[in-house]
Scaffold this active site. Sequence first.
Site, mmCIF file in Angstrom:
data_model
loop_
_atom_site.group_PDB
_atom_site.id
_atom_site.type_symbol
_atom_site.label_atom_id
_atom_site.label_comp_id
_atom_site.label_asym_id
_atom_site.label_seq_id
_atom_site.Cartn_x
_atom_site.Cartn_y
_atom_site.Cartn_z
ATOM 1 N N GLU A 81 23.020 -47.989 -34.547
ATOM 2 C CA GLU A 81 23.311 -47.912 -35.987
ATOM 3 C C GLU A 81 22.795 -46.612 -36.601
ATOM 4 O O GLU A 81 21.585 -46.313 -36.535
ATOM 5 C CB GLU A 81 22.687 -49.118 -36.708
ATOM 6 C CG GLU A 81 23.079 -49.155 -38.183
ATOM 7 C CD GLU A 81 22.710 -50.455 -38.890
ATOM 8 O OE1 GLU A 81 22.622 -51.513 -38.226
ATOM 9 O OE2 GLU A 81 22.505 -50.415 -40.109
ATOM 10 N N ASP A 273 12.350 -58.194 -24.907
ATOM 11 C CA ASP A 273 13.419 -59.162 -25.156
ATOM 12 C C ASP A 273 13.708 -59.223 -26.663
ATOM 13 O O ASP A 273 12.972 -59.858 -27.425
ATOM 14 C CB ASP A 273 12.949 -60.528 -24.607
ATOM 15 C CG ASP A 273 13.995 -61.608 -24.721
ATOM 16 O OD1 ASP A 273 14.941 -61.462 -25.521
ATOM 17 O OD2 ASP A 273 13.866 -62.623 -24.016
#
Length: 422
Positions: A81, A273
């Site tokens: 992004e 994670d």
Amino acid sequence: MTSRISGFYKKSPKERLDIISKHLNLSNEEERLLLGEVGYSVNQANQMVENVIGVLPVPLGVAVNFKVNEKEVFIPMATEEASVIAAASHAAKFCFDGFFTSYSGSMMRAQIQAIEVTDPYGALSRIYENKALILEQCNEQDPTLVSLGGGAKDLDVHVIEGATEKMVVTHLIVDTKDAMGANAVNSMAEAVAPLIEDITGGKVVLRILSNLADQRIVRARGVFENPFSGDKEAMNKFIRAYELAQADPYRAATHNKGIMNGISAVVLATGNDTRAVEAGAHAYASITGRYKSLTHWEVNEDNSITGTIALPMPVGLVGGATQSNPVAKLATKILDVETAEELAGIVASTGLAQNFAGLKALAGEGIQKGHMKLHARNMAMMAGAEDDEMDNVVELANRRGEFSYDKIKQIVLSLQKDKGRT
Ligand code: MEV
């Protein structure tokens, strides 16, 4: 060393890498890895997941201007992004004294669900009576973790009213130290399940960690100095924007998404994670029974604003992709952290800075102007601009204030026509 580098964003990737490389004494091989010249091969990927056909590169940037617990840091961020890394770096500039963090410890929870228990409350008591035996069996699973001072430390047992019956759910509280710890706690939960069946007289179904890691809470605090140059109206709008996130889950979801833009980018860069951290963050944001902002903002008398953030942070420095992905390993080297606690503090500080930048832009001129300028590069690339044309295309798009794909494509084509490339 200072991480306050003005105009970092104006430099080329190679110039930026040179700064980082000099600071960390990176080898030639490490530099080439970051530049994508050698790297993460399909063979390595094939050792990690199934049905591999390739690898997906994600841009890796570095946020500058951060000081966390008195230490200057360059923060690697992996994100697709535009604006995220620039926004974090911009926000950190206002935090002259840097960010200060704390960590409640690296305790994970694993849940063992027992069903068909005839006396759920009696069973709950019996589980606590057998605590020493249960913890001992857990710790037999992971002598290495125990030797490092970690391992199963405590129990927390709940009777949960399900749709069918009352279930007995045993939580193992495990100190996973510098590992995220999913494998360690899941192995323990599976290993002690038969013992839990013996004690409860029921049947065990689930044996899995909880991502609501509420004993692994990181906190970060930063004082943003006079960010609105004394403009009380702008400051008021900033606070009002935050108040909406506190009061309205529709806004809180977007507010927290902005925070996670920063958090997930660092978590991903370090091979941790992202989904575990995201699940924990959102569950924690609703811990009061209502989904709220993960941050708090308070105005001080001297026109500064104190920002604070708290959320579960199950990240590690050992195990999984943190070690097996060479770029993630390098990202950890860039961070120069030695413990999961240090990493957690930096991740939370990035989330806080990200939220500050988001609110400041949204309560001010809005985000689209800045965002589209950065996004123009993305679209120019999609429209087929060559590297040496990119700056020209972006400059022309900025000058004309035209950022749609069609307009940018027109600019690219006309530049290429002039150069005889089409
Ligand atoms: C966009 O990815 C993130 C923001 O929407 C966050 C926010 O609204 O606070 C700008």
